[in-house]
Design an enzyme around this catalytic site. Structure first.
Site, PDB file in Angstrom:
ATOM      1  CG  LEU A  14      41.126  40.894  51.570  1.00  0.00           C
ATOM      2  CD1 LEU A  14      41.307  42.400  51.506  1.00  0.00           C
ATOM      3  CD2 LEU A  14      41.598  40.377  52.913  1.00  0.00           C
ATOM      4  CG  HIS A  15      35.649  36.923  49.623  1.00  0.00           C
ATOM      5  ND1 HIS A  15      34.656  37.840  49.409  1.00  0.00           N
ATOM      6  CD2 HIS A  15      36.424  36.960  48.517  1.00  0.00           C
ATOM      7  CE1 HIS A  15      34.810  38.392  48.232  1.00  0.00           C
ATOM      8  NE2 HIS A  15      35.888  37.880  47.672  1.00  0.00           N
ATOM      9  CB  ALA A  16      34.602  33.999  54.942  1.00  0.00           C
ATOM     10  N   PRO A  18      39.833  35.036  55.601  1.00  0.00           N
ATOM     11  CG  PRO A  18      40.741  34.534  53.509  1.00  0.00           C
ATOM     12  CD  PRO A  18      39.542  34.271  54.372  1.00  0.00           C
TER      13      PRO A  18
END
Length: 93
Positions: A14-16, A18
């Site tokens: 769950l980075h940037a 997504p």
């Protein structure tokens, strides 16, 4: 309280991008939702900074929860989005 445990389907976690997709989907659901790493403290799932702050990695289990009206359907849709690493919120589950 309704709850869904799901493994993050995006390889990058769950980075940037997504996280942005997830936060937009949460906001669009109209239901207040929290997100937490398994065993961790829940944070507001509609907050980009809070979601990024979790540092959830691909394959890691997260917990989505809500006690609001309509929570079951909203959590089903958000869980599907996260588990399958989709690019947008599914219209139906």
């Amino acid at each position: 309280m309704a709850e869904r445990r799901v493994n993050v389907g995006w390889a990058e976690g769950l980075h940037a991008r997504p996280a942005s997709i997830f936060v937009r989907a949460t906001t669009a659901s109209g239901v207040p939702v929290t997100i937490a790493k398994s065993g961790g403290d829940p944070v507001n799932a509609a907050s980009m900074l809070a979601v990024l702050g979790l540092g959830a990695q691909g394959g890691e289990e997260i917990v989505l929860a809500s006690d609001a009206e309509g929570a079951e359907a909203a959590l089903d849709r958000l869980a599907k989005l996260v588990a399958e690493g989709l690019e947008e919120l599914p219209e139906t589950v």
